[in-house]
Design a protein around this motif. Sequence first.
Motif, mmCIF file in Angstrom:
data_model
loop_
_atom_site.group_PDB
_atom_site.id
_atom_site.type_symbol
_atom_site.label_atom_id
_atom_site.label_comp_id
_atom_site.label_asym_id
_atom_site.label_seq_id
_atom_site.Cartn_x
_atom_site.Cartn_y
_atom_site.Cartn_z
ATOM 1 N N ARG A 1 7.298 -17.926 32.650
ATOM 2 C CA ARG A 1 6.444 -19.108 32.742
ATOM 3 C C ARG A 1 7.248 -20.301 33.242
ATOM 4 O O ARG A 1 8.027 -20.906 32.505
ATOM 5 C CB ARG A 1 5.801 -19.422 31.391
ATOM 6 N N LYS B 1 3.252 -24.880 32.983
ATOM 7 C CA LYS B 1 2.181 -24.699 32.005
ATOM 8 C C LYS B 1 1.305 -25.940 31.967
ATOM 9 O O LYS B 1 1.700 -27.012 32.421
ATOM 10 C CB LYS B 1 2.761 -24.420 30.614
ATOM 11 N N GLU C 1 3.275 -16.821 24.667
ATOM 12 C CA GLU C 1 3.130 -15.509 25.282
ATOM 13 C C GLU C 1 2.887 -14.403 24.254
ATOM 14 O O GLU C 1 2.061 -13.510 24.477
ATOM 15 C CB GLU C 1 4.374 -15.182 26.122
ATOM 16 N N SER D 1 -2.724 -21.593 32.439
ATOM 17 C CA SER D 1 -1.514 -21.191 33.159
ATOM 18 C C SER D 1 -1.378 -19.682 33.304
ATOM 19 O O SER D 1 -0.337 -19.193 33.733
ATOM 20 C CB SER D 1 -0.269 -21.762 32.469
ATOM 21 N N THR E 1 -1.524 -17.084 31.059
ATOM 22 C CA THR E 1 -0.759 -16.276 30.104
ATOM 23 C C THR E 1 -1.508 -15.023 29.652
ATOM 24 O O THR E 1 -0.915 -13.939 29.562
ATOM 25 C CB THR E 1 -0.368 -17.123 28.885
ATOM 26 N N ASN F 1 3.207 -18.327 37.960
ATOM 27 C CA ASN F 1 3.722 -17.641 36.776
ATOM 28 C C ASN F 1 3.612 -16.122 36.919
ATOM 29 O O ASN F 1 4.525 -15.381 36.557
ATOM 30 C CB ASN F 1 2.976 -18.104 35.528
#
Length: 378
Positions: free
Chosen positions: A165, A168, A175, A200, A202, A270
């Motif tokens: 990452r 963000k 995570e 972002s 995740t 990411n």
Amino acid sequence: MQYQLVAHMAAGLEALVARELKDLGYETRSENGKVYFQGDETAIATANVWLRTADRIKIVLGQFKATTFDDLFEGVKALPWDHYLPMDAAFPVAGRSVRSTLHSEPDVQSITKKAIVSKLSEVYHRRGRLPETGATYPLEVSILKDIATLTIDTTGSSLFKRGYRVAKGDAPLKENFAAALVMLTNWHPDMPFVDPTTGSGTLPIEAALIGHHIAPGLQRHFAFEDFRFIDPEILQKVKDDAMDAADWDVELDISGYDINQEMIEIAQENAKQAGLGNDISFKQLAVKDFKTDKPRGVIVANPPYGKRLGELEAARKLYREMGETYAPLTGWSKYILTADLGFEKAYGSKATKRRKLYNGALRTDYFQFWAQRAPKQK
């Protein structure tokens, strides 16, 4: 050598971590926020590299009752510190005390440090201060109900820091918590996976790591890499084996949407850093505009909670849009995390199941709407 090990995790995730450890071949014992297991140096490396939902792995050096500072000093000094700490080791001591006679945490830390220094000075025939110029061995003394536990942290930065990452947005999911949300669903790699408020990225990235059977710790470093008593080749072998275990052939159908194009670009970057740039489809899209002709799939969402002043109305408008948009998708399971206990009313439907989870320190509920079962083929 066999060690008593303990994995730490957020409250509510103990069963997931225990299941992960059992899948890795270890017997476990669970307490609140902790799962104990035994293993050698390879187990330390394996747990750090493979556990998706834990925060950190520690070696338990010893436990004893301590109601006086003399008890604490002598109990700490009796432990085999010379097996773990070389003469030049840097060993910061963190301290915690809960419902115990020795309630002053600074004093608990100080006495523990003095006891370790006393033991090492005797073993290494050292006068004066120890240099502490070498590798760092993060120690903790934790006293709970007058029982002192001494540990070495093998992880370093929390396991949620995977290393992929680079950017963000506001209030991102950690995570390992995102991985837990995926693992608490009925999703399998052969099913479509959709995150409608991806931020972002995740959740889709963690789903793709699971789908490809990629160890989450492959890209990062650990505190134990500098420990004198652990052969550095062990971690390399564990990582090499993990690379071999990855399944790049499986085709995944994973999508992440967000109304904010800037967040989509962050999510794409990411995913690229995670080596999954071609495995996830990210696209700017409002929740109410989502449509699909796929009969079955899983939706996992971490929408805004509306915790800030003036934001609750907007959050509940989004929940209503979710309920209206997803209502026709009877073959899809939907899993939505929020701290708003008025969610079901706004969504327009009662959840099949709710699970209490903690997103950091914030109490949240994981609202689960299970898919209707497909009719049996005649």
